[in-house]
Write an enzyme that holds these catalytic residues in place. Sequence first.
Site, PDB file in Angstrom:
ATOM      1  N   HIS A 201       0.797  -1.245   0.000  1.00  0.00           N
ATOM      2  CA  HIS A 201       0.000   0.000   0.000  1.00  0.00           C
ATOM      3  C   HIS A 201       0.818   1.279   0.000  1.00  0.00           C
ATOM      4  CE1 HIS A 201       0.063   1.437   4.317  1.00  0.00           C
ATOM      5  NE2 HIS A 201       0.520   0.218   4.492  1.00  0.00           N
ATOM      6  N   CYS A 325       0.258  10.767  17.959  1.00  0.00           N
ATOM      7  CA  CYS A 325      -0.646  10.697  19.093  1.00  0.00           C
ATOM      8  C   CYS A 325      -0.583   9.288  19.664  1.00  0.00           C
ATOM      9  CB  CYS A 325      -2.056  11.027  18.653  1.00  0.00           C
ATOM     10  SG  CYS A 325      -3.152  11.303  20.039  1.00  0.00           S
TER      11      CYS A 325
HETATM   12  C1  LIG Z   1       4.292   2.096   6.549  1.00  0.00           C
HETATM   13  C2  LIG Z   1       5.621   1.654   7.012  1.00  0.00           C
HETATM   14  C3  LIG Z   1       5.788   0.411   7.652  1.00  0.00           C
HETATM   15  C4  LIG Z   1       4.628  -0.487   7.977  1.00  0.00           C
HETATM   16  O1  LIG Z   1       4.072  -1.065   6.828  1.00  0.00           O
HETATM   17  P1  LIG Z   1       2.594  -1.694   6.892  1.00  0.00           P
HETATM   18  O2  LIG Z   1       2.421  -2.378   5.586  1.00  0.00           O
HETATM   19  O3  LIG Z   1       1.661  -0.541   7.059  1.00  0.00           O
HETATM   20  O4  LIG Z   1       2.576  -2.625   8.037  1.00  0.00           O
HETATM   21  C5  LIG Z   1       7.067   0.048   8.030  1.00  0.00           C
HETATM   22  N1  LIG Z   1       8.128   0.842   7.782  1.00  0.00           N
HETATM   23  C6  LIG Z   1       8.012   2.022   7.159  1.00  0.00           C
HETATM   24  C7  LIG Z   1       9.221   2.837   6.888  1.00  0.00           C
HETATM   25  C8  LIG Z   1       6.754   2.478   6.768  1.00  0.00           C
HETATM   26  O5  LIG Z   1       6.646   3.656   6.162  1.00  0.00           O
END
Ligand SMILES: *Cc1c(COP(=O)(O)O)cnc(C)c1O
Length: 393
Positions: A201, A325
């Site tokens: 995503h 938060c």
């Molecule tokens: C969004 C993010 C995650 C977590 O990924 P998810 O698919 O939302 O669990 C881990 N590390 C970084 C740097 C992120 O930006």
Amino acid sequence: MRMIYLDNAATTKVNKKVLESMMPYFSEIYCNPSAAYSFATKGRIAIEEARNYAAKLIGASDMEIYFTSGGSESDNWAIKAVAESFSDKGKHIITTKIEHHAVLHTCEYLERHGFDITYLNVDSDGKVRLDELKKSIREDTILISVMTANNEIGTIQPVAEIGKIAHEKGILFHTDAVQAYGHIPINVDEMNIDLLSASGHKFNGPKGVGIMYIRKGVKIRSFIHGGSQERGRRAGTYNVPGIAGLGTAAKLAMENMAKRAEKEKELRDYFIDRISAEIPYTVLNGHREDRLPNNINFCFRFVEGESVLIMLDQAGICASSGSACTSGAIDPSHVLRAIGLSDEMAHESLRLTLSYENTKEEIDTVVGELKRIVERLRGMSPAYKAFLGGEKE
Ligand SMILES: *Cc1c(COP(=O)(O)O)cnc(C)c1O
């Protein structure tokens, strides 16, 4: 009022072609790919095609890619599994103070279970100092985990050099590439990467699906125990639509990366230049050049980031502040503190992250709104008035 979305580091919109490629696997091709009958073959083909795209994007081979539920799972898997699999060699892990909480909280968990973690400082641009990294390596160091690019300030780390230092000492190197994968070029061989985390995503794929790259020959334990999916290393019935979507997103990223990045960089630099020139007392957080093409992070002195966010929201603009938060209290970001910002300046910071779909008109609208909002909030700030008074003397 049209919404202007500038929070692409939090999540991105699923690309139309990605969505289309997912749809059949919810309905007509609903098979469990692990089944024995020929109907299941269609699911297996979709998964292997996606694996091929996901691998190609970082110069890996298909066999080195494992599908997970996202970036958090991949980070947990990499760090916990190396810790458990190599604890007889040592119990020391090196990471940084600016990692995502999926890495930091995993390391804190391991600390409570007898591991020793070094959290490296970063310089004022958010870069790891290689001399400090070298000095922190010990006999019992088993893993170095440094993110490819930071999710708050966009700073890109010297990943190839870090990997080289790790390999010279026979230490495994993991990188959280969630913000970088599909956005900037990555090559696991050239960059000496053993383990890499990415998430669908964050590059216009669906939520709830991610990848874990494990270099061939690196023997670490499975994370999810159960069935024999993913060669026994990650159990659970395949998320076929999600995996197909991630594959398409990887394919599109491969085809369009240079073009997308060029557009984002142009918008980013235009945004940074206008803010710097037109709003006084602002500071850009993060490295000016070694920075994700879509990241903008500014500290606007004398205004609360949270207040700016609310007023931007009223104008239909989505952004993010330099605070998180947690449990009801607003804590200043650990990343902004690590680059040397005071709590006050961290609270005055705002993150705006672009996509290739944003337009110059949108940026002009946002800059206009920011000028209006910052001026209005400063007009109500006693600290700002005192500061101006002091300046006149
Ligand atoms: C969004 C993010 C995650 C977590 O990924 P998810 O698919 O939302 O669990 C881990 N590390 C970084 C740097 C992120 O930006």
